[in-house]
Design a protein around this motif. Sequence first.
Motif, PDB file in Angstrom:
ATOM      1  N   LEU A  76     -76.338   8.246  85.011  1.00  0.00           N
ATOM      2  CA  LEU A  76     -75.204   8.656  85.831  1.00  0.00           C
ATOM      3  C   LEU A  76     -74.123   7.604  85.664  1.00  0.00           C
ATOM      4  CD1 LEU A  76     -73.998  10.604  87.966  1.00  0.00           C
ATOM      5  CD2 LEU A  76     -74.942   9.074  89.712  1.00  0.00           C
ATOM      6  N   PHE A  77     -72.923   8.070  85.309  1.00  0.00           N
ATOM      7  CA  PHE A  77     -71.746   7.215  85.180  1.00  0.00           C
ATOM      8  C   PHE A  77     -70.663   7.764  86.090  1.00  0.00           C
ATOM      9  CE2 PHE A  77     -73.854   6.569  81.134  1.00  0.00           C
ATOM     10  CZ  PHE A  77     -73.610   5.235  80.824  1.00  0.00           C
ATOM     11  N   ASP A  78     -69.913   6.873  86.715  1.00  0.00           N
ATOM     12  CA  ASP A  78     -68.708   7.275  87.423  1.00  0.00           C
ATOM     13  C   ASP A  78     -67.533   7.156  86.468  1.00  0.00           C
ATOM     14  OD1 ASP A  78     -69.752   7.964  89.916  1.00  0.00           O
ATOM     15  OD2 ASP A  78     -69.545   5.943  90.728  1.00  0.00           O
ATOM     16  N   VAL A  79     -66.599   8.079  86.586  1.00  0.00           N
ATOM     17  CA  VAL A  79     -65.373   8.041  85.788  1.00  0.00           C
ATOM     18  C   VAL A  79     -64.184   8.222  86.722  1.00  0.00           C
ATOM     19  CG1 VAL A  79     -66.447   8.886  83.657  1.00  0.00           C
ATOM     20  CG2 VAL A  79     -65.494  10.518  85.255  1.00  0.00           C
ATOM     21  N   GLU A  80     -63.084   7.589  86.373  1.00  0.00           N
ATOM     22  CA  GLU A  80     -61.855   7.705  87.169  1.00  0.00           C
ATOM     23  C   GLU A  80     -61.046   8.934  86.784  1.00  0.00           C
ATOM     24  OE1 GLU A  80     -60.835   5.808  89.761  1.00  0.00           O
ATOM     25  OE2 GLU A  80     -62.788   4.824  89.615  1.00  0.00           O
ATOM     26  N   SER A  81     -61.196   9.388  85.558  1.00  0.00           N
ATOM     27  CA  SER A  81     -60.373  10.480  85.045  1.00  0.00           C
ATOM     28  C   SER A  81     -61.201  11.750  84.851  1.00  0.00           C
ATOM     29  CB  SER A  81     -59.774  10.074  83.691  1.00  0.00           C
ATOM     30  OG  SER A  81     -59.107  11.171  83.103  1.00  0.00           O
ATOM     31  N   ARG A  82     -60.556  12.878  85.101  1.00  0.00           N
ATOM     32  CA  ARG A  82     -61.158  14.179  84.812  1.00  0.00           C
ATOM     33  C   ARG A  82     -60.548  14.802  83.562  1.00  0.00           C
ATOM     34  NH1 ARG A  82     -62.872  17.612  89.948  1.00  0.00           N
ATOM     35  NH2 ARG A  82     -63.817  15.944  91.143  1.00  0.00           N
ATOM     36  N   ALA A  83     -59.784  14.026  82.838  1.00  0.00           N
ATOM     37  CA  ALA A  83     -59.065  14.522  81.664  1.00  0.00           C
ATOM     38  C   ALA A  83     -59.993  14.608  80.464  1.00  0.00           C
ATOM     39  CB  ALA A  83     -57.871  13.621  81.369  1.00  0.00           C
ATOM     40  N   VAL A  84     -60.776  15.656  80.415  1.00  0.00           N
ATOM     41  CA  VAL A  84     -61.737  15.871  79.345  1.00  0.00           C
ATOM     42  C   VAL A  84     -61.016  16.387  78.103  1.00  0.00           C
ATOM     43  CG1 VAL A  84     -63.750  17.231  78.635  1.00  0.00           C
ATOM     44  CG2 VAL A  84     -63.619  16.291  80.954  1.00  0.00           C
ATOM     45  N   VAL A  85     -61.324  15.770  76.973  1.00  0.00           N
ATOM     46  CA  VAL A  85     -60.841  16.239  75.671  1.00  0.00           C
ATOM     47  C   VAL A  85     -62.104  16.544  74.867  1.00  0.00           C
ATOM     48  CG1 VAL A  85     -59.517  15.679  73.610  1.00  0.00           C
ATOM     49  CG2 VAL A  85     -58.808  14.762  75.839  1.00  0.00           C
TER      50      VAL A  85
END
Length: 176
Positions: free
Chosen positions: A84-93
């Motif tokens: 499990l990783f947290d990410v700040e961005s939801r900008a998936v490419v």
Amino acid sequence: LRNRGEILLLRRGARVGTYRGRWAGVSGYVEGDAGPAPGTNDPDADVRREIREETGLTEVTPVRAGDPLEVADAGRTWVVHPFLFDVESRAVVPNEEVAEWAWVPAPAMHRRETVPGLGTAYGRVAPTLADVRADTEHGSAWLAAEALEVLRDRAAVATDWDPVADLARDLRTARG
């Protein structure tokens, strides 16, 4: 990957060898003997590479690695290393392996056609009562959100409400 209490699900596209059209987390297949180099069964390095390849996200914060699990399906056994990783961005490419993606509350995975073992793998890295109790780094707003994730995830799969009510009481007193 998790962002603001939701996880990223990826629907596998036509360019993958298995489970086309099913929903999964970021995943990859690693061949070869165990060794220290990426791509040779170094799960931490491999998962970071897969995250970059499948989502384009590079800023990830590790939360936890769960115990590996074996998933048997159609004459094959997969060894899954949950992270499990947290990410700040939801900008998936996405790359060509991904047909579609969605940020959803974790229980939403139970309403989708997923790869085998996805729910079990998530369960090995999902937030827990112990996490809320042990946390000394975050403030009350973050802890409240984490506690709600724990309760939401448990309630979604509950067949008996008494343990869910017990968990709610335990969460209420976890930090006080």
